[in-house]
Design a protein around this motif. Structure first.
Motif, PDB file in Angstrom:
ATOM      1  N   ALA A 181       0.846  -1.191   0.000  1.00  0.00           N
ATOM      2  CA  ALA A 181       0.000   0.000   0.000  1.00  0.00           C
ATOM      3  C   ALA A 181       0.883   1.244   0.000  1.00  0.00           C
ATOM      4  O   ALA A 181       1.941   1.271   0.626  1.00  0.00           O
ATOM      5  CB  ALA A 181      -0.922   0.017   1.215  1.00  0.00           C
ATOM      6  N   ARG A 182       0.435   2.253  -0.716  1.00  0.00           N
ATOM      7  CA  ARG A 182       1.127   3.539  -0.760  1.00  0.00           C
ATOM      8  C   ARG A 182       0.099   4.655  -0.637  1.00  0.00           C
ATOM      9  O   ARG A 182      -1.006   4.548  -1.171  1.00  0.00           O
ATOM     10  CB  ARG A 182       1.887   3.721  -2.084  1.00  0.00           C
ATOM     11  CG  ARG A 182       3.124   2.843  -2.236  1.00  0.00           C
ATOM     12  CD  ARG A 182       3.825   3.136  -3.559  1.00  0.00           C
ATOM     13  NE  ARG A 182       5.053   2.389  -3.743  1.00  0.00           N
ATOM     14  CZ  ARG A 182       6.248   2.749  -3.293  1.00  0.00           C
ATOM     15  NH1 ARG A 182       6.372   3.901  -2.634  1.00  0.00           N
ATOM     16  NH2 ARG A 182       7.311   2.006  -3.515  1.00  0.00           N
ATOM     17  N   LYS A 183       0.465   5.697   0.059  1.00  0.00           N
ATOM     18  CA  LYS A 183      -0.409   6.860   0.108  1.00  0.00           C
ATOM     19  C   LYS A 183      -0.452   7.537  -1.260  1.00  0.00           C
ATOM     20  O   LYS A 183       0.525   7.516  -2.010  1.00  0.00           O
ATOM     21  CB  LYS A 183       0.083   7.860   1.152  1.00  0.00           C
ATOM     22  CG  LYS A 183      -0.189   7.453   2.584  1.00  0.00           C
ATOM     23  CD  LYS A 183       0.144   8.579   3.544  1.00  0.00           C
ATOM     24  CE  LYS A 183      -0.251   8.218   4.977  1.00  0.00           C
ATOM     25  NZ  LYS A 183       0.003   9.335   5.914  1.00  0.00           N
ATOM     26  N   GLY A 184      -1.601   8.141  -1.559  1.00  0.00           N
ATOM     27  CA  GLY A 184      -1.692   8.997  -2.721  1.00  0.00           C
ATOM     28  C   GLY A 184      -1.124  10.358  -2.389  1.00  0.00           C
ATOM     29  O   GLY A 184      -1.027  10.739  -1.218  1.00  0.00           O
ATOM     30  N   ALA A 185      -0.740  11.111  -3.411  1.00  0.00           N
ATOM     31  CA  ALA A 185      -0.101  12.410  -3.194  1.00  0.00           C
ATOM     32  C   ALA A 185      -0.796  13.497  -3.995  1.00  0.00           C
ATOM     33  O   ALA A 185      -1.072  13.327  -5.187  1.00  0.00           O
ATOM     34  CB  ALA A 185       1.373  12.351  -3.575  1.00  0.00           C
ATOM     35  N   ASP A 322       4.811  -7.590   4.416  1.00  0.00           N
ATOM     36  CA  ASP A 322       4.443  -6.447   3.590  1.00  0.00           C
ATOM     37  C   ASP A 322       4.227  -5.228   4.467  1.00  0.00           C
ATOM     38  O   ASP A 322       3.992  -5.343   5.672  1.00  0.00           O
ATOM     39  CB  ASP A 322       3.204  -6.747   2.757  1.00  0.00           C
ATOM     40  CG  ASP A 322       1.955  -6.946   3.615  1.00  0.00           C
ATOM     41  OD1 ASP A 322       2.004  -7.814   4.511  1.00  0.00           O
ATOM     42  OD2 ASP A 322       0.947  -6.254   3.398  1.00  0.00           O
ATOM     43  N   THR A 323       4.321  -4.064   3.855  1.00  0.00           N
ATOM     44  CA  THR A 323       4.188  -2.819   4.594  1.00  0.00           C
ATOM     45  C   THR A 323       3.520  -1.766   3.733  1.00  0.00           C
ATOM     46  O   THR A 323       3.409  -1.917   2.509  1.00  0.00           O
ATOM     47  CB  THR A 323       5.566  -2.313   5.063  1.00  0.00           C
ATOM     48  OG1 THR A 323       5.407  -1.256   5.992  1.00  0.00           O
ATOM     49  CG2 THR A 323       6.397  -1.821   3.888  1.00  0.00           C
ATOM     50  N   ALA A 324       3.065  -0.704   4.382  1.00  0.00           N
ATOM     51  CA  ALA A 324       2.535   0.472   3.694  1.00  0.00           C
ATOM     52  C   ALA A 324       3.542   1.602   3.826  1.00  0.00           C
ATOM     53  O   ALA A 324       4.291   1.670   4.799  1.00  0.00           O
ATOM     54  CB  ALA A 324       1.198   0.881   4.296  1.00  0.00           C
ATOM     55  N   THR A 325       3.568   2.498   2.842  1.00  0.00           N
ATOM     56  CA  THR A 325       4.505   3.608   2.872  1.00  0.00           C
ATOM     57  C   THR A 325       3.833   4.885   2.380  1.00  0.00           C
ATOM     58  O   THR A 325       2.846   4.836   1.646  1.00  0.00           O
ATOM     59  CB  THR A 325       5.757   3.306   2.009  1.00  0.00           C
ATOM     60  OG1 THR A 325       6.650   4.414   2.061  1.00  0.00           O
ATOM     61  CG2 THR A 325       5.378   3.040   0.571  1.00  0.00           C
ATOM     62  N   GLY A 326       4.380   6.010   2.789  1.00  0.00           N
ATOM     63  CA  GLY A 326       3.830   7.296   2.374  1.00  0.00           C
ATOM     64  C   GLY A 326       4.346   7.765   1.034  1.00  0.00           C
ATOM     65  O   GLY A 326       3.803   8.706   0.452  1.00  0.00           O
ATOM     66  N   GLY A 327       5.410   7.143   0.523  1.00  0.00           N
ATOM     67  CA  GLY A 327       5.959   7.519  -0.772  1.00  0.00           C
ATOM     68  C   GLY A 327       5.118   6.991  -1.913  1.00  0.00           C
ATOM     69  O   GLY A 327       4.329   6.049  -1.750  1.00  0.00           O
ATOM     70  N   VAL A 328       5.300   7.583  -3.090  1.00  0.00           N
ATOM     71  CA  VAL A 328       4.518   7.176  -4.257  1.00  0.00           C
ATOM     72  C   VAL A 328       5.425   6.578  -5.322  1.00  0.00           C
ATOM     73  O   VAL A 328       6.632   6.810  -5.334  1.00  0.00           O
ATOM     74  CB  VAL A 328       3.730   8.362  -4.846  1.00  0.00           C
ATOM     75  CG1 VAL A 328       2.764   8.923  -3.821  1.00  0.00           C
ATOM     76  CG2 VAL A 328       4.660   9.454  -5.351  1.00  0.00           C
ATOM     77  N   SER A 329       4.823   5.818  -6.210  1.00  0.00           N
ATOM     78  CA  SER A 329       5.524   5.249  -7.358  1.00  0.00           C
ATOM     79  C   SER A 329       4.506   5.027  -8.467  1.00  0.00           C
ATOM     80  O   SER A 329       3.320   5.367  -8.328  1.00  0.00           O
ATOM     81  CB  SER A 329       6.211   3.926  -6.974  1.00  0.00           C
ATOM     82  OG  SER A 329       5.280   2.851  -6.965  1.00  0.00           O
ATOM     83  N   ASP A 330       4.940   4.420  -9.559  1.00  0.00           N
ATOM     84  CA  ASP A 330       4.002   4.096 -10.638  1.00  0.00           C
ATOM     85  C   ASP A 330       2.940   3.102 -10.174  1.00  0.00           C
ATOM     86  O   ASP A 330       1.879   2.989 -10.804  1.00  0.00           O
ATOM     87  CB  ASP A 330       4.765   3.522 -11.830  1.00  0.00           C
ATOM     88  CG  ASP A 330       5.570   4.591 -12.568  1.00  0.00           C
ATOM     89  OD1 ASP A 330       4.981   5.635 -12.894  1.00  0.00           O
ATOM     90  OD2 ASP A 330       6.761   4.385 -12.806  1.00  0.00           O
ATOM     91  N   ALA A 331       3.197   2.403  -9.082  1.00  0.00           N
ATOM     92  CA  ALA A 331       2.200   1.484  -8.547  1.00  0.00           C
ATOM     93  C   ALA A 331       0.918   2.214  -8.173  1.00  0.00           C
ATOM     94  O   ALA A 331      -0.185   1.661  -8.298  1.00  0.00           O
ATOM     95  CB  ALA A 331       2.764   0.736  -7.336  1.00  0.00           C
TER      96      ALA A 331
END
Length: 391
Positions: A181-185, A322-331
């Protein structure tokens, strides 16, 4: 599994040589020639391994590439990686790839030259093993991910929805975690227009834009946690011309993060509403921006991809969390299209964007084997994924 591992063990030296060829080349996002050189190197290797390779020319940034490996089955899987780095020209010559104990260091080695090679060698391992139970595996090589993929995004967005799943090759976290999981920005700019006046002679005839912006900054910072997982940060402030002039203009840039679409919508509405709440008479506020990068929540389909990854890891003799992060990527973008996606599937590494950026040398073979076997597992479980995708 043993065939995959044997091939990858035999390929250690070749992988290391290829890694040096990619790392020891300047390819910051705005260095089109450098990014193109990396892409052309990769394209040549894809052609050598008899994959179909398509060049997608760009004017300002490096060209993108799409590789396709075709099989005899039904499933479709997408790998995603980026060619560019954040480093200025001259960095590769100053800090070429080097080995320090268990770590391999170099500019862009973790973010994400090793990820590119892990994806390519995983595909090659499947090819050498004779696995063909899929329609196609595609690998999209993005040229400008480090600045948000402005030219690459329109090229891969039509491809991703055709896939049963996507696997993004940013590095595994330093503790080995993959990213589910990633936060949206979102990026917003608050602009205030006021009225200038002499600060000593007749300040009452002015309307202080900086003072109004200060009220706006306090208000926007109070939106932190307006919904679960929402963070708001004012990162850049500007305004005024001279200390003896009441400022007639000021602005602030705001970073907003959210864990899910609902939180993003709540934050976006609240920020937009601030423009109508001025405190300083004679000032006018406008707020522009949006969530350009959607959240990547952990869906039922993502949880299933994590489960498959953990199954494969156990068979290889190690465990994965698995983990969640605040960074974004193409994912994030792929998740926003409704495609099941998992990230952090490159080798273990860390300290991205710094002189000490590294990957763990001992993680290369296990993580490439993990990716190759996971690709097999995902393609074989495509019907389950399709069902979960519809929930």
């Amino acid at each position: 599994m043993q065939t995959l591992i044997a091939f990858l063990e035999q390929s250690r030296d070749a992988y290391s040589a290829d890694l040096a060829a990619l790392v020891n080349r300047d390819c910051g996002t705005y260095n089109k020639a450098g990014v193109d050189a990396v892409g052309e190197w990769i394209a040549a290797r894809c052609a050598e391994w008899q994959w179909q390779i398509e060049r997608m020319p760009q004017t300002k940034f490096g060209d993108c590439w799409l590789a396709r490996m075709r099989g005899d089955g039904d499933g479709r899987l997408m790998l995603m990686g980026h060619l560019d780095t954040v480093y200025p020209d001259g960095t590769a010559a100053k800090r070429p790839m080097r080995v320090e104990g268990a770590h391999i260091l170099g500019p862009g080695i973790c973010d994400m030259k090793a990820g590119l090679l892990t994806g390519m060698y995983a595909m090659r391992a499947l090819q050498v093993s004779g696995f063909r139970d899929f329609a196609e595996i595609v690998f999209f090589f993005n040229s400008d991910e480090e600045i948000g993929s402005p030219s690459s995004k329109p090229l891969y967005m039509p491809v991703a929805p055709e896939m049963d799943a996507a696997l993004v090759l940013e590095a595994a976290r330093a503790n080995g975690d993959i990213v589910s999981a990633r936060k949206g920005a979102g990026h917003y700019i608050i602009r205030v227009r006021g009225k200038s006046a002499h600060a000593g002679v007749e300040p009452e005839k002015g309307a202080n834009a900086i003072l109004e912006l200060s009220h706006q900054i306090v208000a926007v910072q109070q939106l932190n946690a307006i919904a679960p997982g929402v963070t708001v940060t004012v990162g850049v402030v500007s305004g005024g011309t001279r200390s003896n002039v009441v400022p007639d203009a000021a602005s602030a840039e705001v970073d907003v993060r959210a864990t899910d679409p609902r939180g993003a919508a709540i934050a976006a509405d609240a920020i937009s509403a601030l423009a109508g709440r001025t405190t300083v008479a004679g000032t006018h506020v406008t707020i522009d921006g949006s969530f350009g990068c959607p959240p990547m929540p952990k869906t039922h389909a993502t949880a299933f991809l994590v489960e498959l990854t953990q199954q494969v890891a156990r068979e290889l003799g190690f465990s994965v969390s698995d983990t969640a992060t605040g960074g974004v990527s193409d994912a994030n973008v792929i998740a926003g299209l409704g495609v099941p996606v998992l990230d952090g599937l490159g080798p273990i590494g860390g300290l991205d964007h710094s002189p000490n950026e590294y990957i763990d040398a001992d993680s290369i073979v296990p993580r490439t084997a993990l990716l190759a076997a996971l690709m097999q597992r995902v393609l074989r479980e495509r019907e389950r994924l399709r069902a979960l995708r519809e929930k």
